[in-house]
Design an enzyme around this catalytic site. Structure first.
Site, mmCIF file in Angstrom:
data_model
loop_
_atom_site.group_PDB
_atom_site.id
_atom_site.type_symbol
_atom_site.label_atom_id
_atom_site.label_comp_id
_atom_site.label_asym_id
_atom_site.label_seq_id
_atom_site.Cartn_x
_atom_site.Cartn_y
_atom_site.Cartn_z
ATOM 1 N N PHE A 177 -113.065 -18.283 -76.358
ATOM 2 C CA PHE A 177 -114.032 -17.210 -76.545
ATOM 3 C C PHE A 177 -114.200 -16.442 -75.246
ATOM 4 O O PHE A 177 -113.836 -16.917 -74.165
ATOM 5 C CB PHE A 177 -115.392 -17.761 -77.008
ATOM 6 C CG PHE A 177 -116.034 -18.704 -76.024
ATOM 7 C CD1 PHE A 177 -116.940 -18.233 -75.082
ATOM 8 C CD2 PHE A 177 -115.736 -20.062 -76.037
ATOM 9 C CE1 PHE A 177 -117.537 -19.094 -74.165
ATOM 10 C CE2 PHE A 177 -116.325 -20.928 -75.124
ATOM 11 C CZ PHE A 177 -117.231 -20.447 -74.188
ATOM 12 N N CYS A 178 -114.752 -15.229 -75.368
ATOM 13 C CA CYS A 178 -115.034 -14.380 -74.209
ATOM 14 C C CYS A 178 -116.185 -13.449 -74.586
ATOM 15 O O CYS A 178 -116.794 -13.608 -75.644
ATOM 16 C CB CYS A 178 -113.793 -13.598 -73.793
ATOM 17 S SG CYS A 178 -113.118 -12.547 -75.095
ATOM 18 N N THR A 179 -116.482 -12.493 -73.754
ATOM 19 C CA THR A 179 -117.665 -11.651 -73.969
ATOM 20 C C THR A 179 -117.590 -10.832 -75.253
ATOM 21 O O THR A 179 -118.490 -10.878 -76.086
ATOM 22 C CB THR A 179 -117.872 -10.700 -72.777
ATOM 23 O OG1 THR A 179 -117.887 -11.447 -71.567
ATOM 24 C CG2 THR A 179 -119.189 -9.932 -72.920
ATOM 25 N N CYS A 184 -110.030 -13.264 -75.025
ATOM 26 C CA CYS A 184 -109.551 -14.457 -75.726
ATOM 27 C C CYS A 184 -108.486 -14.099 -76.766
ATOM 28 O O CYS A 184 -107.650 -14.931 -77.123
ATOM 29 C CB CYS A 184 -110.698 -15.241 -76.352
ATOM 30 S SG CYS A 184 -111.789 -14.310 -77.430
ATOM 31 N N ILE A 206 -118.715 -13.362 -77.773
ATOM 32 C CA ILE A 206 -120.075 -13.887 -77.649
ATOM 33 C C ILE A 206 -121.099 -12.881 -78.174
ATOM 34 O O ILE A 206 -122.072 -13.249 -78.835
ATOM 35 C CB ILE A 206 -120.383 -14.218 -76.176
ATOM 36 C CG1 ILE A 206 -119.414 -15.266 -75.646
ATOM 37 C CG2 ILE A 206 -121.818 -14.702 -76.009
ATOM 38 C CD1 ILE A 206 -119.344 -15.336 -74.128
#
Length: 313
Positions: A177-179, A184, A206
């Protein structure tokens, strides 16, 4: 009642062979709609975070979706009281998120998207290796329960970290996952190229998870770093309590700001003893410019960020 500013994080991996020719029309569309922020375009797609009025953001999204290649462009929204950006830019790039590995192309190969509503179940599986693909200072202020922190300072370090720590023969299921989802997504393409079979990533990142998953069901802990002047957002996407050190770009907490080593705009507890004299002088000069701009009610000057660029979001 004053209308809140809409902040839109958007991206799409899509082949844009004419991306150089797209720059000026896209910039004009941003200007016409009163949009601030930066968009990056490359042959592999588009990425960035922008802000404006409700009508302005809707106008920009309509302009983008008028191109069939961007009809389903991913975007997440949040709100703030003040304009979080000071400039309007469109930049041409080799990559819209910089991994630095030739041949990695999410347009050709990508992991399995997981909707926010299904994310909790996936990461609760003990056989799943959960990796936070963001940089160390982002992870330090918030992440998912049980996530591994690669402690990278740049996305370019991610491939070496994976090679050094994980084996596709052993780690059968990987979730990342990433912002906002872009990093990702590219990381999943890289992992597949390295022989990992089951690779999952959080669709929308996220920010989409915080938007759609109720706080009472969350597996998220802390705040989420964002690439604008809000610095962080809470689970309800309201602005967090963190500030950002203009010298090292590290998020600084309320506690950090009580430190004897914190000087607004110049240094913080994370960098006060490591800054070069050149960086320190630049920070001092920039802070003077900011204070002068505030006094004259002008846009703030933009300083050099040696840790992160929007293309790494």
């Amino acid at each position: 009642m004053t209308q809140q500013t809409v902040v839109a994080a958007l991206y799409k991996f899509v082949t844009l062979e004419d991306y150089v020719a797209l720059r000026e029309p896209l910039l004009q569309a941003m200007v016409d709609n009163g949009i601030k922020g930066t968009l990056l375009i490359a042959e592999e797609g588009i990425n960035g975070t922008v802000s404006g009025s409700r009508e302005g953001i809707d106008g920009l999204m309509a302009w983008l979706k008028n191109d069939p290649r961007m009809d389903d462009i991913d975007h997440k929204e949040s709100y703030c009281d003040d304009q979080p950006f000071y400039r309007t830019k469109v930049k041409l790039k080799k990559e819209i998120v910089t991994l630095g590995v030739e041949g990695v192309d999410p347009n050709k190969q990508v992991g399995t998207y997981v909707d926010p509503q299904n994310w909790n179940a996936l990461i609760s599986d003990p056989e799943v290796l959960l990796i936070d693909t963001r940089n160390d200072y982002e992870v330090s202020i918030g992440t998912f329960e049980g996530a591994i922190d690669p402690k990278t300072t740049s996305f370019r370090e991610f491939p070496d970290y994976i090679k050094a720590h994980f084996d596709p023969a052993v780690h059968k299921k990987v979730a990342m996952f990433c912002t906002g989802g872009i990093r990702c997504e590219k990381a999943s393409s890289y992992m597949l190229s390295q022989g990992f079979d089951e690779v999952y990533h959080l669709k929308g990142g996220i920010l989409k998870y915080l938007e759609e998953v109720p706080q009472e069901e969350t597996k998220w802990q802390g705040d989420c770093f964002v690439f604008d002047n809000r610095v962080t957002v809470r689970h309800d996407l309201s602005e967090g309590d963190y500030d950002q050190c203009h010298a090292c770009r590290t998020p600084v907490s309320v506690e950090d700001r009580t430190s004897e080593h914190y000087v607004a705009g110049i240094s913080c507890p994370h960098c006060w003893d490591t800054l070069s004299e050149k960086t320190r002088r630049s920070a001092i000069d920039r802070q003077k410019q900011i204070e002068l701009a505030k006094a004259r009610n002008l846009p703030h000057p933009i300083g050099y960020n040696y840790k992160q660029t929007p293309s790494e979001a």
